[in-house]
Write a protein that holds these residues in place. Sequence first.
Motif, PDB file in Angstrom:
ATOM      1  N   LYS A 108       0.806  -1.216   0.000  1.00  0.00           N
ATOM      2  CA  LYS A 108       0.000   0.000   0.000  1.00  0.00           C
ATOM      3  C   LYS A 108       0.845   1.275   0.000  1.00  0.00           C
ATOM      4  CE  LYS A 108      -3.992  -2.066   2.332  1.00  0.00           C
ATOM      5  NZ  LYS A 108      -4.921  -1.964   3.483  1.00  0.00           N
ATOM      6  N   SER A 109       2.158   1.122  -0.140  1.00  0.00           N
ATOM      7  CA  SER A 109       3.047   2.290  -0.078  1.00  0.00           C
ATOM      8  C   SER A 109       3.694   2.553  -1.436  1.00  0.00           C
ATOM      9  CB  SER A 109       4.134   2.066   0.973  1.00  0.00           C
ATOM     10  OG  SER A 109       3.571   1.889   2.253  1.00  0.00           O
ATOM     11  N   ARG A 110       3.990   3.819  -1.686  1.00  0.00           N
ATOM     12  CA  ARG A 110       4.707   4.201  -2.896  1.00  0.00           C
ATOM     13  C   ARG A 110       6.053   4.789  -2.511  1.00  0.00           C
ATOM     14  NH1 ARG A 110       1.797   3.438  -7.350  1.00  0.00           N
ATOM     15  NH2 ARG A 110       3.498   4.325  -8.566  1.00  0.00           N
ATOM     16  N   PHE A 111       7.072   4.471  -3.320  1.00  0.00           N
ATOM     17  CA  PHE A 111       8.433   4.914  -3.032  1.00  0.00           C
ATOM     18  C   PHE A 111       8.999   5.626  -4.257  1.00  0.00           C
ATOM     19  CE2 PHE A 111       7.504   1.218  -0.443  1.00  0.00           C
ATOM     20  CZ  PHE A 111       7.920   1.620   0.819  1.00  0.00           C
ATOM     21  N   PRO A 112       9.440   6.888  -4.091  1.00  0.00           N
ATOM     22  CA  PRO A 112       9.948   7.659  -5.230  1.00  0.00           C
ATOM     23  C   PRO A 112      11.396   7.315  -5.580  1.00  0.00           C
ATOM     24  CG  PRO A 112       9.961   9.013  -3.266  1.00  0.00           C
ATOM     25  CD  PRO A 112       9.346   7.694  -2.869  1.00  0.00           C
ATOM     26  N   TYR A 113      11.725   7.510  -6.829  1.00  0.00           N
ATOM     27  CA  TYR A 113      13.101   7.335  -7.297  1.00  0.00           C
ATOM     28  C   TYR A 113      13.366   8.338  -8.415  1.00  0.00           C
ATOM     29  CZ  TYR A 113      11.561   5.186 -11.660  1.00  0.00           C
ATOM     30  OH  TYR A 113      10.980   4.971 -12.892  1.00  0.00           O
TER      31      TYR A 113
END
Length: 298
Positions: A163-168
């Motif tokens: 349920k989490s989003r991680f930026p790159y």
Amino acid sequence: MAPIPFLSLLLLFSLTFPSSSSAFEQQQQPLLKYHHGPLLKGNITVNLVWYGKFSSTQRSIIVDFLNSLSNHKTTSSPSVSSWWRTTAKYRGGSSSVVVGKQTLDDKFSLGKALKTSQLKVLAFKYGYGDGKAVNVVLTSADVAVDGFCMSRCGTHGSVQVKKSRFPYAWVGNSVSQCPGYCAWPFHQPVYGPQTPPLVAPNGDVGVDGMVINLATVLAGTVVNPYNNGYFQGPAEAPLEAVSACTGIYGKGAFPGYPGKVLVDKTTGASYNAVGVNRRKYLLPAMWDPQTSTCKTLL
């Protein structure tokens, strides 16, 4: 995913000269809309993956830039931190950047021709962080990446895990592939007015160009991390905080001319911001949500 809109740079260079620089500036003022999504605010850790061969000097140029973003002790003006403070004018307050883990992959573990999917693999190979981290992949001059030099000079995006989003983010060194595309104004442009290139402030056309593109994608990551923050145009190819102000580095900018900047009396290098260790950088204009204009340091 939000690439640095290289095509807008080509458009910028292909425009007919306006009758005055002020007319150009008026034509270029964008309007970024807020699309009701979260922004990256508070303390943000930037983790670096150095993919390919980078000298210690090249790495220090980029790390010093990142360390300058939230360093308010710099007494020289204009400063890198004053440039970054424009991001605090967006919803949610300030974003304080610190450099986290640095990983060296100088053996080209995935080869020298990378797909976007492989950039994501590299970005999260060493962990996802806590959602307040941005993992940045930096590729050396001999690494080809899908779309590099054709439609983008760097990009940012995110991946979803449960349920989490991680930026790159990713930025490449263009010095041996397309400096006229991705390292202008430190190299003659491929298209448009052929004004003399500026001298790179740290003596490295490729890495000084990377700083410009890193500044662009990092600002975009903060104000539009998940494609529902601040941007103009379609979400799949948005104009963001810096990419909306392409080609503007100082007052009086017009196509092929970056605007009025400072010049080092000793080296002849052009710059408009000073950071830690008295490093000098050339940073692009950023859209100011309070004035709805592209704001320059000079």
